[in-house]
Design an enzyme around this catalytic site. Structure first.
Site, PDB file in Angstrom:
ATOM      1  CB  ALA A 119      -0.838  -0.215   0.588  1.00 51.59           C
ATOM      2  CE  LYS A 120       5.322   5.183   0.006  1.00 50.58           C
ATOM      3  NZ  LYS A 120       6.621   4.459   0.477  1.00 50.58           N
TER       4      LYS A 120
END
Ligand code: NAD
Length: 429
Positions: A119-120
């Site tokens: 994720a980011k």
């Protein structure tokens, strides 16, 4: 075959447009997927993030004005475990960048062999223009708005560009209110006093140094006689300098955003640190010459560590790179075209998803300590991190040799294979 057209859309470069980070991430993925003859359904799923949350939110400034900010959280894949990835504050944050970074996190966690997906997140903001109180309000509001999709077993954010342990403390505090629990495992990179891990600060630089040592062993480079140039003397670059120096490497050039310095007889870590502290920039260190960031990349050294920005090694300068070994401290410093040129020249490149995975690996160690309410010493953390990095390097090296490909493609093949296997066994495909 799933009903999408993504693989068949014309690449931006063929339309004369600049490639985005996401285009590059997909291109890197596609190279490995083609080599592996990856199932089309698996490809379609992995080419795109599973979920992207895009938020517009108001923040009250100290002078009473209300400003609207935009932020994102991209969750790429969680077949191997909860989503994991940093949150950055930067004026250039875009949804495309966050998507690319979330995809790279999936591969990075798989390469490191830690039980996380990718994720980011990011907020499009110049944090240097905000007061500490404004930053706190922005951080708390953003985190409370993404609280519905994060959590210690769902998605665990961490610091990234221009976010730090203080930001994580605000995030953890805000989430703890929503969750009505003292939920310190919801973020990593926290201050030690509220559950941060010893060794997290230096972990990425340490990991870079371990991968360089492993590569040198295979390539028969004597590190005691080797020279190195490091672009970006920030968190990653400075600790890489420290640990490479400990391994006997002579670091002859370093740089920051204002330019670099070069000294053939070697730049000692302590000397550079004292100079940077006193002058705030690296330039004009006595008995060294000032150089540009572009010149640094092309120096006649054995090892090059780009540890600042993306897209710095391109088709325009790859032929002029003289280093035999490149270790990507930064995310995305080399374009696919440059990868090909370096591989043909016989340069070994340790890709970002391996070289800089020491940070997320130590985040994993922090999360494990939080969940078990126990604390490891700096030596215990260091020992575990080194073991993770050595194993990751060995797996990627083996895959690259078996497939006769560059280490980036090898790392992708290894990582994608693990994610595919997890998706299959979970019954997604
Ligand atoms: P940082 O902000 O601590 O350091 C960045 C360094 O790059 C600074 O010295 C800055 O002056 C320099 N820099 C900025 N613009 C530059 C330019 N135009 N030319 C040359 N140098 C320039 O950041 P960091 O945490 O060290 O991160 C650096 C890179 O490593 C980023 O790509 C980041 O995503 C990646 N990374 C960081 C970690 C981590 O744990 N910190 C983990 C994985 C990857």
């Amino acid at each position: 075959m799933l009903e999408t057209t993504s693989k068949h859309e014309a690449a931006p470069s063929s339309l004369g447009m600049q490639k985005t980070q996401y285009d590059i991430a997909v291109e890197q993925f596609q190279r490995a997927a083609d080599l592996m003859k990856l199932d089309e359904n698996v490809q379609e799923i992995l080419r795109k993030p599973r979920r992207i949350l895009s938020i517009n939110f108001p923040v009250k400034m100290d002078d009473g004005r209300i400003l609207l900010y935009q932020g994102f959280r991209s969750q790429h894949n969680n077949a191997l475990g909860p989503y994991k990835g940093g949150i950055r504050y930067h004026p250039n944050v875009t949804i495309e960048e966050v998507k690319a970074l979330s995809m790279w996190m999936t591969w990075k966690c798989a390469v490191a062999g830690i039980p996380f997906g990718g994720a980011k997140g990011g907020v499009t903001v110049n944090p240097k223009l905000l007061s500490k109180h404004e930053l706190e309000r922005l951080s708390r509001t953003f985190f409370s708005l993404i609280s519905e999709i994060v959590g210690p077993f769902r998605d665990i954010p961490a610091p990234d560009v221009y976010t730090d342990s203080q930001t994580m403390a605000w995030f953890m505090d805000e989430y703890s209110k929503v969750d009505r629990n003292n939920a310190n495992a919801v973020v990593t990179g926290k201050p030690i006093i509220i559950g941060g891990s010893l060794g997290r600060d230096s972990a990425t630089g340490k990991g870079v140094a371990v991968t360089v040592e492993e590569a040198a062993r295979h390539l028969k480079i004597d590190l005691k006689k080797a020279t190195c140039a490091i672009q970006g003397w920030g968190n990653v670059g400075s600790f890489a300098h420290m640990f490479l120096e400990e391994a006997g490497v002579k670091v002859v050039a370093v740089s920051d955003s204002k330019g670099g310095i070069h000294k053939k007889t070697g730049l000692w870590f302590n000397e550079v640190a004292a100079h940077k502290k006193k002058n705030t920039s690296l330039a004009n260190l006595p008995s060294s010459e000032n150089i540009t960031n572009e010149e640094l990349l092309e120096l006649d050294v054995d090892i090059l560590v780009p540890a600042a920005l993306e897209d710095v090694i391109t088709e325009n300068n790859a032929r002029s790179i003289k280093a035999k070994l490149v270790a990507e401290g930064a995310n995305g410093p080399t374009t696919p075209e440059a990868d090909d040129i370096l591989f043909k020249k016989g340069v070994t490149l340790i890709p970002d998803i391996l070289a800089n995975s020491g940070g997320v690996s130590t985040s994993y160690l922090e999360w494990v300590q939080n969940l078990q309410h126990l604390w490891w010493t700096a030596e215990e953390v260091d020992h575990r991190l080194t073991a993770i990095m050595k194993k990751a390097f060995a797996e990627v090296w083996k895959t690259s040799q078996e497939q006769n490909v560059d280490m980036r493609t090898g790392a992708y093949v290894y990582a994608i294979g693990k994610v595919r296997d997890a998706m299959q066994i979970r019954g997604w495909v």
